[in-house]
Design an enzyme around this catalytic site. Structure first.
Site, PDB file in Angstrom:
ATOM      1  N   TYR A   6       0.818  -1.220   0.000  1.00 20.88           N
ATOM      2  CA  TYR A   6       0.000   0.000   0.000  1.00 20.88           C
ATOM      3  C   TYR A   6       0.851   1.269   0.000  1.00 20.88           C
ATOM      4  O   TYR A   6       0.510   2.254   0.659  1.00 20.88           O
ATOM      5  CB  TYR A   6      -0.922   0.047   1.231  1.00 20.88           C
ATOM      6  N   TYR A 158     -14.251  -4.704   2.819  1.00 15.69           N
ATOM      7  CA  TYR A 158     -12.892  -5.157   2.508  1.00 15.69           C
ATOM      8  C   TYR A 158     -12.811  -6.633   2.881  1.00 15.69           C
ATOM      9  O   TYR A 158     -13.071  -7.006   4.028  1.00 15.69           O
ATOM     10  CB  TYR A 158     -11.835  -4.365   3.288  1.00 15.69           C
ATOM     11  N   ASP A 248     -17.312 -12.838   7.222  1.00 18.50           N
ATOM     12  CA  ASP A 248     -15.864 -12.689   7.162  1.00 18.50           C
ATOM     13  C   ASP A 248     -15.432 -12.093   8.499  1.00 18.50           C
ATOM     14  O   ASP A 248     -15.473 -10.881   8.698  1.00 18.50           O
ATOM     15  CB  ASP A 248     -15.480 -11.778   5.988  1.00 18.50           C
ATOM     16  N   LYS A 275      -6.179 -13.534  10.816  1.00 14.96           N
ATOM     17  CA  LYS A 275      -5.503 -12.556  11.683  1.00 14.96           C
ATOM     18  C   LYS A 275      -5.234 -13.086  13.102  1.00 14.96           C
ATOM     19  O   LYS A 275      -4.269 -13.800  13.280  1.00 14.96           O
ATOM     20  CB  LYS A 275      -6.289 -11.249  11.698  1.00 14.96           C
TER      21      LYS A 275
END
Ligand SMILES: *Cc1c(COP(=O)(O)O)cnc(C)c1O
Length: 424
Positions: A6, A158, A248, A275
Site C-alpha cells: 500500500y 474489505y 468474514d 488474523k
C-alpha cells in the site's frame, strides 16, 4: 529490495526498523513503542509471548509442515476439534488456508459450488427419470436458472486483496485496478441499511448464492460500525431465499467487537477466521462451514468435491500457534480484558471533540477517530512515534486496535496521544 504494501515506493517515508518486540512493545534502535494496531490487528497476546513461543518450538522439534493432501497430523486434528467445539451452532467443518484473502476465496467458491452441485443433482434426477443418459455439458448448466451466480456484499467492504475478494470488496482505494475490467454485474453492493437489504433480496434473492459481510465492524473500509439488527434481518432473508450467509470474521473474530465472534449473536452458514487466530505468530486462516454446506458436497460423485488446496493449509506450526492462542484467550478471560479496554476507551474519549473530527466510533477493542480531511492526520505517525506509540492512520481514519494484553496505563497513553494531536 523489498516492495512495501500500500505504498508509493518513490515517495514513501522509510518504515521504522524493528529490532526486538516484547509484550505490547516494538523496539527500534532508539525507541520503545506501544504497538497500537497489533501488527494489523492480529498480535492479540503481544509479542514474544513465552507460551506461544514454546508451543511453536515444541512442534518444530517434531516437524514444521506436512501437506494435508493424503496426510494428516495431530495439530490440524486438534485445531479442527477445538474450532468445532468453540464455534457456535453447527459450524463444524474447517478448511484451512494460509491467509485471510485465500480463506475468503474458499468461502465464495464453496457458496458457488454448493448451488452447482445441487443443480447438477437436480438435473441428474430429471435426466434419469427421462431415461436420458448421465451428465450434461457445463454450458448447459451455466445457463440453467438454478445455478445462482450472484453475490450480495456491503458497500465499503474489505475482504482481502486477491481478485474475487477484491470484487466483493468495495473500496476504491484498495480495489481501483478492477476498473480496468468494468463493473461485475454478478456482485451487488448495498449499504448497511435494512431497507436496502430488503430491496436487494426482493430484486435478486432467487439468483444470489451468498451474502458476504464483515459483521458489525467493517475494518479496512474505515472502521465502520453497524447494528446487529441488520444481521438478524439478513439471516431471516437468507433463510427465506435460501441464500448462504458468510461472515468474514478475519478481523472481528476472537473478540475484537466485544463479542467472542459476531457469529455468537447471529449464526452464519460459513465463517472465515484469520488474523488473530494464530495470535499473529504465523499467517493462517480457516473457512468453517456448517452442516448444510458440507452436505452439499458430501456425495459419491467426485465432481462434487471442493477442488481447493493451498500448499501450506493446516501448517503444523500455525495450528499449534492457533491452539495456544485460543487456549490463552479462554484461560486468561480475554472477554473481560476486552470489556475493560472498551470501558477505558469510552472513559478516555468521553467529551472529546474537535471541529476537524467527524465522528469517534468505539466498539470492543477498536476505536476510530474519523476526520473530515485526510490532511488533518498528516504527520500523526511521527508525532506518535516521538511519544512512544506506533500508529498507522489511513485516509480519514485514526484508529487503535490494541493487543488485548495492554495495561490500563499503556492504553491511556495510546488514547491521550490521539487526543493530544488535536490540541496542538
Ligand atoms: C485482513 C482481512 C482479510 C485478508 O486477510 P489476509 O490475511 O491479509 O489475506 C480479509 N477480510 C478481512 C475482514 C480482513 O480484515
Amino acid at each position: 529490495m523489498i516492495w512495501y504494501p500500500y505504498a508509493q515506493m518513490k515517495t514513501m517515508t522509510p518504515p521504522f526498523k524493528i529490532i526486538d518486540a516484547e509484550g505490547v512493545y516494538l523496539y527500534t534502535e532508539e525507541k520503545k513503542l506501544i504497538d497500537s494496531i497489533s501488527s494489523w490487528w492480529c498480535v492479540i497476546h503481544g509479542y514474544k509471548n513465552p507460551e506461544m513461543n514454546r508451543a511453536i518450538a515444541a512442534q518444530v522439534e517434531k516437524f514444521s509442515h506436512v501437506m494435508l493432501g493424503g496426510l494428516t497430523h495431530q495439530a490440524a486434528e486438534d485445531l479442527s476439534d477445538k474450532l468445532q467445539a468453540w464455534l457456535p451452532g453447527d459450524l463444524n467443518y474447517s478448511f484451512f488456508s494460509d491467509s485471510g484473502s485465500v480463506a475468503v476465496e474458499v468461502a465464495l467458491k464453496m457458496a458457488l459450488q454448493y448451488y452447482m452441485n445441487r443443480s447438477k443433482k437436480g438435473r441428474r434426477l430429471v435426466l434419469a427419470l427421462d431415461g436420458a443418459h448421465h451428465g450434461g455439458s457445463f454450458d448447459e448448466m451455466n445457463q440453467s436458472e438454478d445455478v445462482r451466480t450472484m453475490i450480495l456484499a456491503l458497500e465499503h467492504a474489505y475482504h482481502g486483496d486477491t481478485f474475487k475478494a477484491m470484487e466483493v470488496g468495495d473500496d476504491e482505494d484498495y480495489h481501483f485496478v478492477l476498473e480496468a475490467y468494468g463493473k461485475n454485474r454478478n456482485i451487488i453492493h448495498i449499504p448497511t441499511e435494512i431497507d436496502a437489504l430488503e430491496k436487494a433480496f426482493a430484486a435478486y434473492g432467487e439468483r444470489l448464492n451468498s451474502f458476504i459481510v464483515e459483521p458489525l465492524l467493517q475494518g479496512a473500509g474505515g472502521m465502520r460500525m453497524y447494528d446487529v439488527s441488520f444481521l438478524r434481518r439478513a439471516r431471516e432473508l437468507c433463510d427465506r431465499y435460501d441464500v448462504l450467509l458468510i461472515f468474514d470474521e478475519v478481523a472481528t473474530g476472537l473478540g475484537r467487537t466485544g463479542n467472542r465472534f459476531v457469529a455468537d449473536l447471529v449464526l452464519p452458514d460459513i465463517i472465515v477466521l484469520g488474523k488473530a487466530l494464530t495470535g499473529g505468530y504465523i499467517g493462517h486462516a480457516v473457512t468453517v462451514a456448517n452442516r448444510k454446506v458440507y452436505e452439499g458436497f458430501y456425495d459419491d460423485d467426485p465432481s462434487h468435491a471442493l477442488m481447493h488446496g493451498p500448499t501450506f493449509m493446516g501448517n503444523a506450526l500455525a495450528c499449534r500457534a492457533a491452539l495456544k492462542s485460543i487456549e490463552l484467550f479462554e484461560r486468561e478471560d480475554y472477554m473481560a480484558k476486552i470489556k475493560r479496554i472498551e470501558e477505558v476507551t469510552r472513559r478516555e474519549m468521553e467529551g472529546f471533540s474537535d471541529p476537524r473530527v467527524k465522528e469517534v466510533r468505539i466498539m470492543g477493542g477498536c476505536v476510530c477517530v474519523e476526520v473530515f480531511d485526510p490532511a488533518t492526520l498528516k504527520g500523526y505517525q511521527q508525532f506518535a512515534y516521538e511519544r512512544g506509540v506506533f500508529s498507522r492512520p489511513f485516509l480519514k481514519y485514526l484508529y487503535a486496535m490494541v493487543p488485548y494484553v495492554i495495561t490500563e496505563d499503556e492504553l491511556v497513553k495510546v488514547l491521550s496521544t490521539m487526543r493530544e494531536w488535536f490540541r496542538r
